[in-house]
Design a protein around this motif. Sequence first.
Motif, PDB file in Angstrom:
ATOM      1  N   LEU A  66      -5.117   3.379   0.973  1.00 40.93           N
ATOM      2  CA  LEU A  66      -4.818   4.539   1.727  1.00 40.93           C
ATOM      3  C   LEU A  66      -5.339   4.369   3.192  1.00 40.93           C
ATOM      4  O   LEU A  66      -4.751   4.637   3.957  1.00 40.93           O
ATOM      5  CB  LEU A  66      -6.285   5.310   1.237  1.00 40.93           C
ATOM      6  N   ASP A  67      -6.227   3.530   3.636  1.00 49.14           N
ATOM      7  CA  ASP A  67      -6.448   2.799   4.735  1.00 49.14           C
ATOM      8  C   ASP A  67      -5.205   2.222   5.510  1.00 49.14           C
ATOM      9  O   ASP A  67      -4.669   2.681   6.510  1.00 49.14           O
ATOM     10  CB  ASP A  67      -7.392   2.026   4.961  1.00 49.14           C
ATOM     11  N   LEU A  68      -4.408   1.360   4.662  1.00 49.57           N
ATOM     12  CA  LEU A  68      -3.040   1.116   4.832  1.00 49.57           C
ATOM     13  C   LEU A  68      -1.934   1.626   4.986  1.00 49.57           C
ATOM     14  O   LEU A  68      -1.160   1.638   6.249  1.00 49.57           O
ATOM     15  CB  LEU A  68      -3.089  -0.549   3.404  1.00 49.57           C
ATOM     16  N   VAL A  69      -2.099   2.657   4.255  1.00 53.24           N
ATOM     17  CA  VAL A  69      -0.770   3.886   4.528  1.00 53.24           C
ATOM     18  C   VAL A  69      -1.280   4.337   5.515  1.00 53.24           C
ATOM     19  O   VAL A  69      -0.369   4.711   6.333  1.00 53.24           O
ATOM     20  CB  VAL A  69      -1.099   4.871   3.194  1.00 53.24           C
ATOM     21  N   ASP A  70      -2.819   4.927   5.802  1.00 56.62           N
ATOM     22  CA  ASP A  70      -2.822   5.203   7.492  1.00 56.62           C
ATOM     23  C   ASP A  70      -2.339   4.535   8.743  1.00 56.62           C
ATOM     24  O   ASP A  70      -1.494   5.051   9.293  1.00 56.62           O
ATOM     25  CB  ASP A  70      -3.971   6.469   7.172  1.00 56.62           C
ATOM     26  N   ARG A  71      -2.749   3.547   8.654  1.00 56.72           N
ATOM     27  CA  ARG A  71      -2.187   1.960   9.594  1.00 56.72           C
ATOM     28  C   ARG A  71      -1.165   2.757  10.026  1.00 56.72           C
ATOM     29  O   ARG A  71      -0.360   2.160  11.366  1.00 56.72           O
ATOM     30  CB  ARG A  71      -3.103   1.149   9.164  1.00 56.72           C
ATOM     31  N   LEU A  72       0.410   2.335   8.619  1.00 57.71           N
ATOM     32  CA  LEU A  72       1.186   2.558   9.568  1.00 57.71           C
ATOM     33  C   LEU A  72       1.558   2.913   9.372  1.00 57.71           C
ATOM     34  O   LEU A  72       2.637   3.649  10.190  1.00 57.71           O
ATOM     35  CB  LEU A  72       1.547   1.890   7.424  1.00 57.71           C
ATOM     36  N   GLN A  73       1.596   4.464   9.457  1.00 60.41           N
ATOM     37  CA  GLN A  73       1.871   5.774   9.545  1.00 60.41           C
ATOM     38  C   GLN A  73       1.759   6.174  11.118  1.00 60.41           C
ATOM     39  O   GLN A  73       2.256   6.130  11.844  1.00 60.41           O
ATOM     40  CB  GLN A  73       1.436   7.391   8.968  1.00 60.41           C
ATOM     41  N   LEU A  74       0.532   5.694  11.445  1.00 57.90           N
ATOM     42  CA  LEU A  74      -0.211   6.156  12.422  1.00 57.90           C
ATOM     43  C   LEU A  74       0.404   5.391  13.653  1.00 57.90           C
ATOM     44  O   LEU A  74       0.361   5.021  15.111  1.00 57.90           O
ATOM     45  CB  LEU A  74      -1.698   6.022  12.526  1.00 57.90           C
ATOM     46  N   ASP A  75       0.772   4.096  13.286  1.00 57.79           N
ATOM     47  CA  ASP A  75       0.717   3.035  14.105  1.00 57.79           C
ATOM     48  C   ASP A  75       1.486   2.179  14.203  1.00 57.79           C
ATOM     49  O   ASP A  75       2.486   0.728  15.269  1.00 57.79           O
ATOM     50  CB  ASP A  75      -0.315   1.738  13.744  1.00 57.79           C
ATOM     51  N   THR A  76       2.781   1.841  13.886  1.00 57.72           N
ATOM     52  CA  THR A  76       4.329   2.023  13.608  1.00 57.72           C
ATOM     53  C   THR A  76       4.768   2.601  13.001  1.00 57.72           C
ATOM     54  O   THR A  76       4.933   3.842  12.939  1.00 57.72           O
ATOM     55  CB  THR A  76       3.683   0.754  12.293  1.00 57.72           C
ATOM     56  N   THR A  77       5.997   1.930  13.304  1.00 52.95           N
ATOM     57  CA  THR A  77       7.629   2.552  13.350  1.00 52.95           C
ATOM     58  C   THR A  77       7.890   2.651  11.658  1.00 52.95           C
ATOM     59  O   THR A  77       8.461   3.483  11.053  1.00 52.95           O
ATOM     60  CB  THR A  77       8.285   2.643  13.978  1.00 52.95           C
ATOM     61  N   LEU A  78       7.448   2.074  10.824  1.00 52.90           N
ATOM     62  CA  LEU A  78       7.200   2.014   8.861  1.00 52.90           C
ATOM     63  C   LEU A  78       7.054   3.364   8.764  1.00 52.90           C
ATOM     64  O   LEU A  78       5.720   3.690   8.371  1.00 52.90           O
ATOM     65  CB  LEU A  78       6.540   1.160   8.781  1.00 52.90           C
ATOM     66  N   ARG A  79       7.995   3.090   7.918  1.00 50.39           N
ATOM     67  CA  ARG A  79       7.462   4.671   6.321  1.00 50.39           C
ATOM     68  C   ARG A  79       6.846   3.648   5.331  1.00 50.39           C
ATOM     69  O   ARG A  79       7.434   3.152   4.366  1.00 50.39           O
ATOM     70  CB  ARG A  79       9.361   4.920   5.965  1.00 50.39           C
ATOM     71  N   PRO A  80       6.125   4.264   4.687  1.00 52.78           N
ATOM     72  CA  PRO A  80       5.114   3.756   3.078  1.00 52.78           C
ATOM     73  C   PRO A  80       5.648   4.899   2.524  1.00 52.78           C
ATOM     74  O   PRO A  80       5.895   5.621   2.302  1.00 52.78           O
ATOM     75  CB  PRO A  80       3.889   4.232   3.801  1.00 52.78           C
ATOM     76  N   LEU A  81       5.887   3.778   1.487  1.00 53.98           N
ATOM     77  CA  LEU A  81       5.832   3.779  -0.385  1.00 53.98           C
ATOM     78  C   LEU A  81       4.472   3.852  -0.628  1.00 53.98           C
ATOM     79  O   LEU A  81       4.521   2.747  -1.700  1.00 53.98           O
ATOM     80  CB  LEU A  81       7.200   2.976  -0.928  1.00 53.98           C
ATOM     81  N   ALA A  82       4.270   4.327  -1.372  1.00 55.84           N
ATOM     82  CA  ALA A  82       2.489   4.578  -2.388  1.00 55.84           C
ATOM     83  C   ALA A  82       2.926   3.968  -3.091  1.00 55.84           C
ATOM     84  O   ALA A  82       3.372   4.112  -4.186  1.00 55.84           O
ATOM     85  CB  ALA A  82       1.968   5.416  -2.114  1.00 55.84           C
ATOM     86  N   HIS A  83       2.068   2.993  -3.955  1.00 55.88           N
ATOM     87  CA  HIS A  83       2.548   2.562  -5.489  1.00 55.88           C
ATOM     88  C   HIS A  83       0.810   3.454  -5.583  1.00 55.88           C
ATOM     89  O   HIS A  83       0.140   3.802  -5.699  1.00 55.88           O
ATOM     90  CB  HIS A  83       1.526   1.707  -5.978  1.00 55.88           C
ATOM     91  N   LEU A  84       1.701   3.963  -7.268  1.00 52.67           N
ATOM     92  CA  LEU A  84       0.579   5.059  -8.050  1.00 52.67           C
ATOM     93  C   LEU A  84       0.839   4.032  -9.527  1.00 52.67           C
ATOM     94  O   LEU A  84       1.813   4.162  -9.841  1.00 52.67           O
ATOM     95  CB  LEU A  84       1.074   6.093  -7.491  1.00 52.67           C
ATOM     96  N   THR A  85      -0.238   3.680  -9.698  1.00 48.65           N
ATOM     97  CA  THR A  85      -0.441   2.978 -11.542  1.00 48.65           C
ATOM     98  C   THR A  85      -1.321   4.840 -12.862  1.00 48.65           C
ATOM     99  O   THR A  85      -1.794   5.073 -11.569  1.00 48.65           O
ATOM    100  CB  THR A  85      -0.906   2.677 -11.627  1.00 48.65           C
TER     101      THR A  85
END
Length: 316
Positions: free
Chosen positions: A66-85
């Motif tokens: 979740l920390d990585l997902v947050d940083r991708l959205q806040l600090d980059t132009t990248l759109r995260p696709l979050a895995h979930l098992t």
Amino acid sequence: MSPPTFIDAPPRAVPAPVALSYELFPPRSEAACRTLWVTIRELEATDPDYVSVTYGASGSNHDTALDLVDRLQLDTTLRPLAHLTCVGGTAEELTGVVNELLDRGVRGILALRGDAPRNGSRPSGSLRYAQDLVELIRGAEARRSAQFAAGKVAIGVAAYPTKHPESPSEGHDVEVLLAKQRSGADFAITQVFFHAEQYGLLVHRARRAGVTIPIVPGVMPFTSLRRVEKLSALSGVAPDPVLVDRLRAAAGDEAAVRRVGTRAAVRLARAALEAGAPGLHLYTFNEHAAALDILARLDLPRPSRPLLAARHRAAV
């Protein structure tokens, strides 16, 4: 007879841009975090459509993911696709995770079954299949649909170019993919494959069975024999013996290993694209060099996004 109107005229076929995405995993140390962010910046410059962020079995790396997902959205132009098992998680627990992802602005989820517990036991009430997780996500989305305006949550699932190790047949794998589509999946990403014809055969089987969602080939840069063998053991997919022999022969020469592995990955990617693949998903292992080598040899048709290009130039 009056001339045809613009609406009556047959539309001219316009080639669709090829989708591009990468897989990343949360770092396990400060040093790994620094390396990952070098990779993220390098990959960001290629303007991918999204990057997937892996999620450990039973949520073992929940916080770091979740920390990585947050940083991708806040600090980059990248759109995260979050895995979930879902294996090992109850409906209540997984609904909580889905809502947490949605609260954080995530609008893409890769719904996976995950590895079965080694002892074979599952908590009472836990979900068993990715199809169940897709339905759970759609239920959470429906309860919050007013928040999404004209949008929706995009749900991806896994597809298997070779028989899943727990499956009785390739036909059964396709039936499972069809069930996930019926439950609300929007697209699929394939597991790693080693032979050029395997992606095309999967798509052929799937389309004949009624699967209509996009099936994106997942391609691994084969730049490490150890990684190839480990992944093969974990996935139950036998690697190409010719590739293994070539990697083994090049052992000790890092540049030669990289050339062998990159060429093999490019061959697979080209074969998939020639078979009509709508995109390309690269398993990066948090390294950018091999992924960029593959892209340089493919020259993918990509959409033009002037605003993002200007942001990249400003950041340099």
